[in-house]
Design a protein around this motif. Structure first.
Motif, PDB file in Angstrom:
ATOM      1  N   PHE A 176       0.856  -1.190   0.000  1.00 15.01           N
ATOM      2  CA  PHE A 176       0.000   0.000   0.000  1.00 15.01           C
ATOM      3  C   PHE A 176       0.893   1.241   0.000  1.00 15.01           C
ATOM      4  N   PRO A 177       1.455   1.587  -1.175  1.00  4.93           N
ATOM      5  CA  PRO A 177       2.363   2.735  -1.247  1.00  4.93           C
ATOM      6  C   PRO A 177       1.614   4.061  -1.457  1.00  4.93           C
ATOM      7  N   ILE A 178       2.106   5.097  -0.803  1.00  6.69           N
ATOM      8  CA  ILE A 178       1.595   6.467  -0.977  1.00  6.69           C
ATOM      9  C   ILE A 178       2.779   7.361  -1.293  1.00  6.69           C
ATOM     10  N   GLY A 179       2.613   8.327  -2.183  1.00  8.73           N
ATOM     11  CA  GLY A 179       3.686   9.256  -2.509  1.00  8.73           C
ATOM     12  C   GLY A 179       3.904  10.273  -1.401  1.00  8.73           C
ATOM     13  N   ALA A 180       5.162  10.619  -1.157  1.00 10.03           N
ATOM     14  CA  ALA A 180       5.480  11.601  -0.115  1.00 10.03           C
ATOM     15  C   ALA A 180       4.939  12.978  -0.462  1.00 10.03           C
ATOM     16  N   ARG A 181       4.725  13.242  -1.744  1.00 11.79           N
ATOM     17  CA  ARG A 181       4.140  14.523  -2.162  1.00 11.79           C
ATOM     18  C   ARG A 181       2.653  14.389  -2.479  1.00 11.79           C
ATOM     19  N   GLY A 182       2.038  13.286  -2.041  1.00 18.56           N
ATOM     20  CA  GLY A 182       0.594  13.149  -2.186  1.00 18.56           C
ATOM     21  C   GLY A 182       0.136  12.318  -3.362  1.00 18.56           C
ATOM     22  N   LYS A 183       1.052  11.695  -4.094  1.00 16.60           N
ATOM     23  CA  LYS A 183       0.673  10.877  -5.236  1.00 16.60           C
ATOM     24  C   LYS A 183      -0.052   9.616  -4.778  1.00 16.60           C
ATOM     25  N   TRP A 184      -1.155   9.304  -5.456  1.00 15.12           N
ATOM     26  CA  TRP A 184      -1.947   8.108  -5.153  1.00 15.12           C
ATOM     27  C   TRP A 184      -1.627   7.011  -6.153  1.00 15.12           C
ATOM     28  N   HIS A 185      -1.409   5.791  -5.644  1.00 15.48           N
ATOM     29  CA  HIS A 185      -1.163   4.635  -6.504  1.00 15.48           C
ATOM     30  C   HIS A 185      -2.501   3.970  -6.812  1.00 15.48           C
ATOM     31  N   ASN A 186      -2.867   3.907  -8.079  1.00 16.78           N
ATOM     32  CA  ASN A 186      -4.207   3.435  -8.448  1.00 16.78           C
ATOM     33  C   ASN A 186      -4.494   1.997  -8.018  1.00 16.78           C
ATOM     34  N   ARG A 187      -3.470   1.160  -7.892  1.00 15.91           N
ATOM     35  CA  ARG A 187      -3.699  -0.228  -7.474  1.00 15.91           C
ATOM     36  C   ARG A 187      -4.081  -0.316  -5.997  1.00 15.91           C
ATOM     37  N   ASN A 188      -3.961   0.796  -5.270  1.00 19.50           N
ATOM     38  CA  ASN A 188      -4.437   0.811  -3.881  1.00 19.50           C
ATOM     39  C   ASN A 188      -5.955   0.635  -3.816  1.00 19.50           C
ATOM     40  N   PHE A 189      -6.619   0.926  -4.925  1.00 13.78           N
ATOM     41  CA  PHE A 189      -8.065   0.705  -4.972  1.00 13.78           C
ATOM     42  C   PHE A 189      -8.390  -0.778  -4.757  1.00 13.78           C
ATOM     43  N   ASN A 190      -7.486  -1.664  -5.206  1.00 16.52           N
ATOM     44  CA  ASN A 190      -7.710  -3.099  -5.007  1.00 16.52           C
ATOM     45  C   ASN A 190      -7.773  -3.437  -3.520  1.00 16.52           C
ATOM     46  N   VAL A 191      -6.948  -2.755  -2.741  1.00 15.88           N
ATOM     47  CA  VAL A 191      -6.951  -2.978  -1.293  1.00 15.88           C
ATOM     48  C   VAL A 191      -8.277  -2.532  -0.692  1.00 15.88           C
ATOM     49  N   LEU A 192      -8.709  -1.332  -1.058  1.00 20.60           N
ATOM     50  CA  LEU A 192      -9.959  -0.794  -0.509  1.00 20.60           C
ATOM     51  C   LEU A 192     -11.147  -1.671  -0.902  1.00 20.60           C
ATOM     52  N   GLN A 193     -11.148  -2.158  -2.142  1.00 18.69           N
ATOM     53  CA  GLN A 193     -12.241  -3.022  -2.591  1.00 18.69           C
ATOM     54  C   GLN A 193     -12.240  -4.357  -1.847  1.00 18.69           C
ATOM     55  N   SER A 194     -11.061  -4.906  -1.607  1.00 17.21           N
ATOM     56  CA  SER A 194     -10.974  -6.184  -0.889  1.00 17.21           C
ATOM     57  C   SER A 194     -11.472  -6.048   0.551  1.00 17.21           C
ATOM     58  N   LEU A 195     -11.265  -4.880   1.144  1.00 19.31           N
ATOM     59  CA  LEU A 195     -11.714  -4.639   2.519  1.00 19.31           C
ATOM     60  C   LEU A 195     -13.138  -4.091   2.582  1.00 19.31           C
ATOM     61  N   GLN A 196     -13.794  -3.964   1.423  1.00 21.29           N
ATOM     62  CA  GLN A 196     -15.148  -3.389   1.315  1.00 21.29           C
ATOM     63  C   GLN A 196     -15.224  -1.967   1.876  1.00 21.29           C
ATOM     64  N   ILE A 197     -14.138  -1.202   1.696  1.00 22.97           N
ATOM     65  CA  ILE A 197     -14.096   0.193   2.155  1.00 22.97           C
ATOM     66  C   ILE A 197     -14.574   1.085   1.032  1.00 22.97           C
ATOM     67  N   ARG A 198     -15.463   2.015   1.365  1.00 23.76           N
ATOM     68  CA  ARG A 198     -15.952   2.960   0.359  1.00 23.76           C
ATOM     69  C   ARG A 198     -14.797   3.809  -0.152  1.00 23.76           C
ATOM     70  N   GLU A 199     -14.729   3.979  -1.469  1.00 23.21           N
ATOM     71  CA  GLU A 199     -13.603   4.678  -2.076  1.00 23.21           C
ATOM     72  C   GLU A 199     -13.843   6.176  -2.241  1.00 23.21           C
TER      73      GLU A 199
END
Length: 495
Positions: free
Chosen positions: A450-473
Motif C-alpha cells: 500500500f504505497p503512498i507518494g510523499a508529495r501526495g501521489k496516489w497509486h491506483n492499485r491501492n483501490f484493489n486494497v480498498l475493494q478487498s476490505l469493502q471500504i468505500r472509495e
C-alpha cells in the motif's frame, strides 16, 4: 427610426430635437406598458457637422425619466469612429490587486483575483480589441501578484500558475491566450452563420487576415490556420458532428470548433520539460484527487498550503537548490552525510525519522479504522520468523480469508516508484503465507503493498486494497494522499 431585437432597442434621428422627441415617445410607451429602462446601461451620441470636421456630443445630454444616458454601454465607452474606446485596464487591475492585497484575507483566499476579478476584464478586453502588448502587461501584473501573495520565488515557472487543477496547477487565466481565442471563436460562428450577409462578409480577405493575426497571438501553429472561406474546416469532424457547407444550428447539434491550441496543456508540458522545477511533475498528470489540495485545500493550514506549492515546483528552500551552481556545501544541515535533496529529507535523513514513523502509522490507523467498520478482525505488526523476523503492518481476517497489507510512503522519483514499492512488499511477505494461515485459520491469504507518494501521489492499485476490505472509495483516496503530504510538510519544516 427604431431598431429592436429582444430587449435591446436602438433609436435613430437626424438631429438633437428629433432624438428628444423619440425619447419622449419612448417614455410614454414605457408608462403604458409598465416597462422600465436602466439609463446606466444606455448610451447615446450625436455627431454634428462643422465647416471642415465633426463634433461629438456638443449638446445637452438626453435623458429618460429624468435619468441622463450613461457614457458607457455594458461598461465600454462607445466611440462612433472606432466603435469602442480602450479601457484603462492596467490602472484598473492595479487598483483591484491593491485592494485584494490590503484585504484581511489568507494567501489562498486571495485567489479571488482569478475567480472574480479577471472575469470582469474579459468582456472589456475582448470587445475593445485590446492589443497583445497590453494583454501581456496585464498578464505580468497578474503573475506578479499571485507569486507575491503565495510567497513563491520570482523564478517560479508559469506552469504552476496556468496549468489546470487536474494537472497540479493553480488554474489562473492567461489573458494573452484567452482573449484572442474568444475572438477566433466569434469569427468561426459568424462564418457559419445561416445569415448569407454575415457569412459572405466573413469570406473577405480582411476577415481572413484578422483571423490569421489572432491565431498566431493565441499560440496557434502558422501552418494550421483556419480558412473562413470553407466553414467545414472550422470544426472538429467526428461521427457525431458532420457539418455540411450550409450549416444550420439546432439544439441537438452543436459544433465543436477548432482551437489554436490548448494553452493550459501547453503550459503544463513546458513545465514538465524544465530541468529543475519540472522534475517528477508528470507523476501527478491526470490524477485529480492527488492534485485536489490545490483547488480544495480543506484541512490545510496556510503555511502547509504555501509549502506544498513550493514543493510541487521544487522551489522549497533546501541546500541542494539554494547552492546550485555554487561551491558552498550542499550536505544536509541536520545529518551532514548526504546532499540535502527533497528525497533525502523526506525518506532518509535520521532527523526526520520520528515524523516519518508517525506518517506511516497514521495511514495504518486510517486503514484499520475503516476496516473495523466492516467487521474485519485486525492484527497489527504480528511477528513471523524465516531467517529473520518479518512484521507486516496489518493482517485483516474475515470469513476464512486473510488480507496482508504493508504500508510504505515513498518519494516519487519517477512514474514507476510506487508500482515498484508495491511489488517489493508483496515479494517480501509472500513467503509467510503458510505461517499466516496457521495463525489466522484462514484458507485464503492475499498480499498487498500500500504505497503512498510523499508529495501526495496516489497509486491506483491501492483501490484493489480498498475493494478487498469493502471500504468505500469516495473520499479515501484524497484522505490518504492529504495525510501523507501533511506529514511530509512537517518534516520539511524541521530543516
Amino acid at each position: 427610426m427604431t431598431l429592436a431585437f429582444a430587449d435591446d432597442l436602438v433609436l435613430l434621428s437626424n438631429n438633437w430635437e428629433g432624438m428628444k422627441k423619440n425619447t419622449d415617445t419612448f417614455e410614454v410607451f414605457c408608462a403604458h406598458t409598465g416597462l422600465m429602462v436602466r439609463a446606466k446601461k444606455c448610451h447615446g451620441f450625436l455627431i454634428s457637422l462643422t465647416k471642415d470636421s465633426y463634433v461629438i456630443n456638443n449638446y445637452e445630454d438626453w435623458s429618460i425619466n429624468n435619468n441622463k444616458l450613461h457614457t458607457k454601454y455594458l461598461d465600454l465607452k462607445i466611440n462612433p469612429w472606432t466603435t469602442t474606446k480602450k479601457p484603462d485596464a492596467v490602472n484598473l487591475l492595479q487598483d483591484w490587486i491593491h485592494k485584494i492585497y490590503k484585504a484581511p484575507l489568507k494567501p489562498s483566499q486571495k485567489q479571488i483575483l482569478n475567480v472574480y476579478t479577471i472575469p470582469r476584464l474579459i468582456y472589456q478586453m475582448d470587445h475593445a480589441y485590446t492589443n497583445q502588448l497590453s494583454l501581456k502587461n496585464l498578464h505580468g501584473l497578474i503573475r506578479k501578484a499571485i507569486k507575491r501573495w503565495l510567497h513563491l520565488p520570482e523564478s517560479t515557472c508559469n506552469g504552476l500558475l496556468y496549468s489546470s487543477n487536474r494537472d497540479g496547477g493553480l488554474g489562473s487565466t492567461n489573458l494573452s491566450n484567452l482573449i484572442p481565442s474568444i475572438q477566433i471563436r466569434r469569427l468561426q460562428r459568424m462564418a457559419m452563420s445561416s445569415n448569407p450577409i454575415i457569412s459572405t462578409l466573413m469570406r473577405s480577405e480582411e476577415a481572413q487576415v484578422k483571423l490569421q493575426n489572432l491565431w498566431i497571438q493565441a499560440g496557434g501553429d502558422e501552418n494550421k490556420i483556419l480558412q473562413l472561406k470553407d466553414p467545414t474546416t472550422l470544426t472538429v469532424q467526428s461521427e457525431d458532428i458532420l457539418l455540411p457547407v450550409e450549416w444550420e444550428p439546432s439544439p441537438n447539434q452543436k459544433p465543436k470548433f477548432m482551437t489554436p491550441c490548448n494553452w493550459r496543456n501547453d503550459e503544463f508540458e513546458n513545465w514538465t520539460k524544465l530541468p529543475v522545477q519540472g522534475t517528477r511533475i508528470k507523476n501527478f498528470k491526470d490524477d485529480p484527487d492527488s492534485n485536489s489540495w490545490l483547488a480544495h485545500h480543506k484541512g490545510f493550514k496556510e503555511r502547509h498550503y504555501i509549502a506544498a506549492l513550493q514543493l510541487r515546483t521544487n522551489v522549497y528552500p533546501n541546500r541542494e537548490s539554494l547552492n546550485r551552481g555554487q561551491r558552498d556545501t550542499q550536505h544536509c544541515y541536520k545529518c551532514q552525510q548526504k546532499t540535502e535533496t527533497y528525497s533525502h529529507i523526506l525518506d532518509q535523513c535520521p532527523c526526520g525519522k520520528s515524523t516519518r514513523i508517525k506518517r506511516h502509522n497514521k495511514i495504518c490507523y486510517i486503514l484499520a479504522k475503516e476496516a473495523k467498520k466492516q467487521n474485519w478482525e485486525i492484527r497489527k505488526e504480528p511477528h513471523f520468523r524465516l531467517k529473520e523476523v518479518r512484521k507486516p503492518d496489518l493482517i485483516f481476517t474475515k470469513n476464512n480469508e486473510s488480507i496482508v497489507i504493508d504500508v510504505t510512503v515513498r518519494y516519487e522519483q519517477n512514474l514507476h516508484t510506487l508500482k515498484e514499492a508495491e511489488r517489493e512488499k508483496v515479494v517480501y511477505y509472500e513467503p509467510l503465507k503458510e505461517q499466516i494461515k496457521e495463525t489466522t485459520g484462514a484458507e485464503k491469504v492475499t498480499f498487498y503493498g500500500f504505497p503512498i507518494g510523499a508529495r501526495g501521489k496516489w497509486h491506483n492499485r491501492n483501490f484493489n486494497v480498498l475493494q478487498s476490505l469493502q471500504i468505500r472509495e469516495s473520499r479515501q483516496k484524497q484522505l490518504f494522499s492529504r495525510r501523507a503530504l501533511l506529514y511530509s510538510l512537517d518534516i520539511l519544516s524541521m530543516f
